[in-house]
Design an enzyme around this catalytic site. Structure first.
Site: not given
Length: 362
Positions: A249-250
């Protein structure tokens, strides 16, 4: 290999390379050995008296034509490197080599998202020291050391909400004035595997790390375009280039931040015809902040050296002070990693494997 992402040894090698590949060093040396060989012999003779014989012996044994050839190669490489650097600077600044004009720091206003802690707090401190008035947009209140400072104004803002950003922007313009600097710094991270990432958090991290870039820029860019003056700084990450295990996600949001920066720069130049509105993107390596609590220890055990938020803040404000746009990888010795997509697949995978060993819990 994980230590390649940030190692003091790599930093030292890179610094030595910058010295060796400086035309200001190799050029004069080449001229001297070519046209003033007697002076070179005199210098060497003097050095023999000072330096140990075991140091000077290899130098004295080198044939002068070989030394001259080596210096010619170094000079050519140095000039190529200097020209490449100049072209990089020009390409990031509408093909202008000189710094943008019209900046007067005590009369400038900056907006810093996430300015109450971490990297953002350091950026605010340094901008204020420069004389800039700073509007902090955050959901956290101001730290004690900022309270009562007339050059800092706090505006409570949820950057994931277009309405909240619009309300904060109206308040900034009403109470402070129109900003000429926008630092999109707010970011969150919570390392977890893809299969365990809840939808609520996934929407939140994309809201903070990516969608907020649109919301703040839509509010503050129009005035910059109108005046043909401004600077939009996007704080991305080394993860823009290297996808991390337990941080898909990051990594995706930071790759998105890089794409946002590149598209924004192109639109400002071609759609809005505002060549003096600058854009910069910052790619720090892993930074030891509360965001990485519980994760930094595993990375350090894998050989990754963590940076401090102060170092990132220093380089961001130096970039703003330069009155030039550009792309910064911090530390600069890791700049080569920006080309990872062009590496052979096996080499890319070796790097990802090495980082994953520190990221994944045993």
């Amino acid at each position: 290999m994980a230590s390649f992402l940030y190692s003091p040894a790599v930093d030292m090698i890179a610094a030595a390379g910058r010295i060796v590949l400086s035309p200001l060093l190799s050029g004069p040396m080449l001229v001297t050995i070519t046209y003033y060989p007697d002076a070179v012999r005199h210098i060497i003779a003097s050095a023999v008296k000072v330096l140990p014989e075991q140091v000077m012996a290899p130098i004295l044994s080198l044939p002068q034509p070989l030394v001259a050839t080596a210096l010619r190669v170094l000079t050519v490489l140095s000039l190529v490197r200097a020209v490449n650097g100049a072209l990089n600077t020009m390409a990031s600044n509408s093909w202008r080599l000189t710094a943008a004009k019209g900046w007067d720091w005590p009369n400038e206003i900056a907006v810093v998202t996430g300015g109450s802690s971490g990297i953002g707090k350091g950026i605010v401190e340094r901008l204020v020291a420069l004389g800039v008035r700073v509007a902090v947009l955050d959901i956290q209140g101001l730290p004690k050391e900022f309270q009562g400072n007339a050059r800092i104004r706090f505006f409570h803002c949820d950057v994931t909400s277009a309405e909240s950003v619009a309300a904060a922007a109206d308040a900034v313009r009403s109470e402070f004035g129109h900003p000429s600097i926008l630092v999109n710094n707010a970011g969150i991270a919570r390392p977890m595997p893809i299969l365990k990432t809840p939808e609520e958090y996934l929407r939140k991290i994309f809201g903070v790390n990516v969608m907020s870039l649109w919301f703040t820029t839509q509010q503050f860019l129009p005035r910059m375009v109108q005046l043909n003056k401004g600077h939009v700084v996007t704080v991305a990450s080394i993860a823009s280039f290297v996808a991390l295990a337990t941080a898909a996600d990051y990594s995706a949001t930071k790759a998105g931040a890089l794409a946002f920066h590149e598209s924004l720069a192109s639109e400002i130049k071609h759609q809005y015809k505002a060549p003096n509105v600058l854009t910069s993107v910052i790619h720090p390596n892993f930074v030891k902040t509360p965001l990485l609590d519980g994760f930094s220890g595993r990375l350090e055990r894998a050989g990754v050296r963590m940076l401090t938020s102060d170092r990132i803040a220093d380089e961001v404000v130096v970039q703003i002070k330069s009155r030039r746009g550009g792309q910064l990888v911090i530390p600069s010795s890791a700049t080569g990693i920006s080309g990872i997509r062009g590496w052979p697949t096996w080499l890319q995978e070796l790097l990802r494997d090495a980082v994953a060993k520190g990221a994944v819990k045993p």
